[in-house]
Motif scaffolding. Structure first.
Motif, PDB file in Angstrom:
ATOM      1  N   ASP A  41       0.843  -1.194   0.000  1.00 18.03           N
ATOM      2  CA  ASP A  41       0.000   0.000   0.000  1.00 18.03           C
ATOM      3  C   ASP A  41       0.880   1.248   0.000  1.00 18.03           C
ATOM      4  O   ASP A  41       2.115   1.158  -0.100  1.00 18.03           O
ATOM      5  CB  ASP A  41      -0.979  -0.014   1.177  1.00 18.03           C
ATOM      6  CG  ASP A  41      -0.291   0.111   2.534  1.00 18.03           C
ATOM      7  OD1 ASP A  41       0.922   0.430   2.585  1.00 18.03           O
ATOM      8  OD2 ASP A  41      -0.967  -0.104   3.562  1.00 18.03           O
ATOM      9  N   GLN A  42       0.284   2.397   0.126  1.00 18.88           N
ATOM     10  CA  GLN A  42       1.031   3.654   0.048  1.00 18.88           C
ATOM     11  C   GLN A  42       2.096   3.761   1.138  1.00 18.88           C
ATOM     12  O   GLN A  42       3.127   4.404   0.960  1.00 18.88           O
ATOM     13  CB  GLN A  42       0.064   4.842   0.143  1.00 18.88           C
ATOM     14  CG  GLN A  42       0.686   6.187  -0.160  1.00 18.88           C
ATOM     15  CD  GLN A  42      -0.353   7.299  -0.203  1.00 18.88           C
ATOM     16  OE1 GLN A  42      -1.467   7.148   0.313  1.00 18.88           O
ATOM     17  NE2 GLN A  42      -0.010   8.418  -0.823  1.00 18.88           N
ATOM     18  N   GLY A  43       1.866   3.104   2.267  1.00 21.45           N
ATOM     19  CA  GLY A  43       2.821   3.133   3.364  1.00 21.45           C
ATOM     20  C   GLY A  43       3.805   1.978   3.339  1.00 21.45           C
ATOM     21  O   GLY A  43       4.450   1.699   4.340  1.00 21.45           O
ATOM     22  N   SER A  44       3.893   1.260   2.188  1.00 18.49           N
ATOM     23  CA  SER A  44       4.799   0.119   2.005  1.00 18.49           C
ATOM     24  C   SER A  44       4.451  -1.054   2.915  1.00 18.49           C
ATOM     25  O   SER A  44       5.329  -1.839   3.273  1.00 18.49           O
ATOM     26  CB  SER A  44       6.264   0.551   2.219  1.00 18.49           C
ATOM     27  OG  SER A  44       6.647   1.492   1.239  1.00 18.49           O
ATOM     28  N   VAL A  45       3.190  -1.159   3.302  1.00 15.88           N
ATOM     29  CA  VAL A  45       2.717  -2.305   4.076  1.00 15.88           C
ATOM     30  C   VAL A  45       2.168  -3.339   3.092  1.00 15.88           C
ATOM     31  O   VAL A  45       1.321  -3.025   2.257  1.00 15.88           O
ATOM     32  CB  VAL A  45       1.613  -1.886   5.071  1.00 15.88           C
ATOM     33  CG1 VAL A  45       1.080  -3.109   5.818  1.00 15.88           C
ATOM     34  CG2 VAL A  45       2.157  -0.851   6.046  1.00 15.88           C
ATOM     35  N   ALA A  46       2.666  -4.568   3.208  1.00 17.23           N
ATOM     36  CA  ALA A  46       2.274  -5.614   2.268  1.00 17.23           C
ATOM     37  C   ALA A  46       0.807  -6.012   2.445  1.00 17.23           C
ATOM     38  O   ALA A  46       0.300  -6.085   3.566  1.00 17.23           O
ATOM     39  CB  ALA A  46       3.175  -6.828   2.437  1.00 17.23           C
ATOM     40  N   LYS A  47       0.137  -6.301   1.334  1.00 11.08           N
ATOM     41  CA  LYS A  47      -1.262  -6.707   1.337  1.00 11.08           C
ATOM     42  C   LYS A  47      -1.467  -7.709   0.200  1.00 11.08           C
ATOM     43  O   LYS A  47      -0.574  -7.944  -0.610  1.00 11.08           O
ATOM     44  CB  LYS A  47      -2.174  -5.494   1.181  1.00 11.08           C
ATOM     45  CG  LYS A  47      -1.843  -4.656  -0.037  1.00 11.08           C
ATOM     46  CD  LYS A  47      -2.524  -3.295  -0.031  1.00 11.08           C
ATOM     47  CE  LYS A  47      -4.000  -3.366  -0.238  1.00 11.08           C
ATOM     48  NZ  LYS A  47      -4.616  -2.025  -0.428  1.00 11.08           N
ATOM     49  N   THR A  48      -2.649  -8.289   0.121  1.00  8.23           N
ATOM     50  CA  THR A  48      -2.865  -9.384  -0.813  1.00  8.23           C
ATOM     51  C   THR A  48      -3.222  -8.963  -2.229  1.00  8.23           C
ATOM     52  O   THR A  48      -2.967  -9.702  -3.179  1.00  8.23           O
ATOM     53  CB  THR A  48      -3.974 -10.323  -0.288  1.00  8.23           C
ATOM     54  OG1 THR A  48      -5.180  -9.573  -0.129  1.00  8.23           O
ATOM     55  CG2 THR A  48      -3.570 -10.941   1.040  1.00  8.23           C
ATOM     56  N   THR A  49      -3.821  -7.777  -2.406  1.00  4.79           N
ATOM     57  CA  THR A  49      -4.264  -7.401  -3.738  1.00  4.79           C
ATOM     58  C   THR A  49      -4.400  -5.886  -3.866  1.00  4.79           C
ATOM     59  O   THR A  49      -4.340  -5.159  -2.868  1.00  4.79           O
ATOM     60  CB  THR A  49      -5.616  -8.067  -4.077  1.00  4.79           C
ATOM     61  OG1 THR A  49      -5.900  -7.901  -5.465  1.00  4.79           O
ATOM     62  CG2 THR A  49      -6.742  -7.482  -3.243  1.00  4.79           C
ATOM     63  N   PHE A  50      -4.607  -5.418  -5.092  1.00  2.00           N
ATOM     64  CA  PHE A  50      -4.814  -3.990  -5.338  1.00  2.00           C
ATOM     65  C   PHE A  50      -6.222  -3.575  -4.906  1.00  2.00           C
ATOM     66  O   PHE A  50      -7.209  -4.218  -5.264  1.00  2.00           O
ATOM     67  CB  PHE A  50      -4.657  -3.673  -6.832  1.00  2.00           C
ATOM     68  CG  PHE A  50      -3.280  -3.882  -7.382  1.00  2.00           C
ATOM     69  CD1 PHE A  50      -2.247  -3.010  -7.080  1.00  2.00           C
ATOM     70  CD2 PHE A  50      -3.016  -4.953  -8.223  1.00  2.00           C
ATOM     71  CE1 PHE A  50      -0.973  -3.192  -7.591  1.00  2.00           C
ATOM     72  CE2 PHE A  50      -1.752  -5.151  -8.753  1.00  2.00           C
ATOM     73  CZ  PHE A  50      -0.725  -4.275  -8.431  1.00  2.00           C
ATOM     74  N   THR A  51      -6.291  -2.497  -4.146  1.00  2.00           N
ATOM     75  CA  THR A  51      -7.592  -1.934  -3.772  1.00  2.00           C
ATOM     76  C   THR A  51      -7.616  -0.415  -3.919  1.00  2.00           C
ATOM     77  O   THR A  51      -8.671   0.190  -3.796  1.00  2.00           O
ATOM     78  CB  THR A  51      -7.942  -2.287  -2.310  1.00  2.00           C
ATOM     79  OG1 THR A  51      -6.906  -1.800  -1.440  1.00  2.00           O
ATOM     80  CG2 THR A  51      -8.086  -3.790  -2.121  1.00  2.00           C
ATOM     81  N   ALA A  52      -6.444   0.188  -4.164  1.00  2.00           N
ATOM     82  CA  ALA A  52      -6.360   1.642  -4.287  1.00  2.00           C
ATOM     83  C   ALA A  52      -5.368   2.008  -5.385  1.00  2.00           C
ATOM     84  O   ALA A  52      -4.463   1.235  -5.712  1.00  2.00           O
ATOM     85  CB  ALA A  52      -5.922   2.268  -2.960  1.00  2.00           C
ATOM     86  N   ASP A  53      -5.523   3.194  -5.953  1.00  2.00           N
ATOM     87  CA  ASP A  53      -4.645   3.643  -7.025  1.00  2.00           C
ATOM     88  C   ASP A  53      -3.205   3.823  -6.560  1.00  2.00           C
ATOM     89  O   ASP A  53      -2.282   3.814  -7.378  1.00  2.00           O
ATOM     90  CB  ASP A  53      -5.154   4.976  -7.602  1.00  2.00           C
ATOM     91  CG  ASP A  53      -6.487   4.824  -8.319  1.00  2.00           C
ATOM     92  OD1 ASP A  53      -6.824   3.687  -8.707  1.00  2.00           O
ATOM     93  OD2 ASP A  53      -7.191   5.834  -8.489  1.00  2.00           O
ATOM     94  N   THR A  54      -3.008   4.001  -5.265  1.00  2.00           N
ATOM     95  CA  THR A  54      -1.661   4.219  -4.731  1.00  2.00           C
ATOM     96  C   THR A  54      -0.942   2.908  -4.389  1.00  2.00           C
ATOM     97  O   THR A  54       0.205   2.933  -3.966  1.00  2.00           O
ATOM     98  CB  THR A  54      -1.728   5.095  -3.466  1.00  2.00           C
ATOM     99  OG1 THR A  54      -2.682   4.533  -2.543  1.00  2.00           O
ATOM    100  CG2 THR A  54      -2.159   6.514  -3.812  1.00  2.00           C
TER     101      THR A  54
END
Length: 222
Positions: A138-151
């Motif tokens: 995500d924008q804060g470089s926290v890992a996540k499973t998939t895209f949910t935001a443009d950032t």
């Protein structure tokens, strides 16, 4: 990525109601998943530890668990050899019914759990690497499973997902995509080489055959 597909880039993807933007967002998710599962990227590898308590034999996978790597073993802290991985269900059932246990330990992935026999002692652990499903930051470089935001950004090089979207998009529209697919495959092969890190070049005959483990990595004194 839209430009790579020969189309105008939308101002937003995951907050837009535009049909093309929504399609592009869905295709980005599909492309990222395809790339992540197409190879055991070391960037996504995570180390897991199951602690023993003397009785537990069933362990839940880590919360971000996606899969085991193609070549992987589970190591018990009390031995110098990996546990035996049982693949055949009949063999696993027979061994449990007959109370047969490998002294090194044995394991199987069954009903969504890692089953380890015999139960590990309190002082023991079982450890292994697995592929994480957190392939996006995500924008804060926290890992996540998939895209949910443009950032959000793909954790692997962005060029891979652009090239994947390019050839997959053309193929979906029934256009010729052979050159674009080859371009993607070349880029992926290059990234796989980088992902493994440097390799030692041995000159001459190998002095130690592949796949052989040291029986006892120590010195036996009389």
């Amino acid at each position: 990525a839209a430009k790579e597909m020969g189309l105008s880039a939308p101002s937003s993807v995951y907050t837009s109601s535009d049909p093309f933007a929504r399609e592009l967002g869905a295709q980005a998710i599909e492309a990222a998943t395809y790339i992540a599962k197409n190879y055991d990227w070391r960037l996504f590898l995570t180390f897991a530890t199951f602690p023993g308590d003397g009785t537990t034999t069933d362990f839940d996978p880590p919360s971000d668990y996606d899969r085991m790597t193609v070549k992987n073993q589970i190591w018990r802290s009390s031995t110098i050899r990996p546990m035996e991985g049982i693949q055949d269900l009949d063999e696993w059932t027979f061994r449990r019914l007959r109370g047969i246990n490998n002294p090194l330990g044995e394991w199987i992935l069954l009903t969504g759990k890692f089953k380890i026999y015999p139960a590990m002692k309190v002082s023991e652990t079982a450890q292994f690497y697995y592929c994480s499903n957190k392939i996006v930051n995500d924008q804060g470089s926290v890992a996540k499973t998939t895209f949910t935001a443009d950032t959000d950004t793909f954790r692997l090089p962005e060029r891979l997902i652009k090239l994947a979207l390019k050839w997959r998009g053309r193929a979906m529209k029934k256009w010729d995509a052979a050159d674009e697919q080859e371009e993607y495959e070349i880029a992926q092969a290059q990234e796989i080489v980088r992902d493994k890190g440097s390799r030692i070049i041995n000159v001459g005959k190998a002095r130690w055959p592949d796949g052989v483990q040291i029986a006892f990595p120590g010195i036996i004194s009389p």
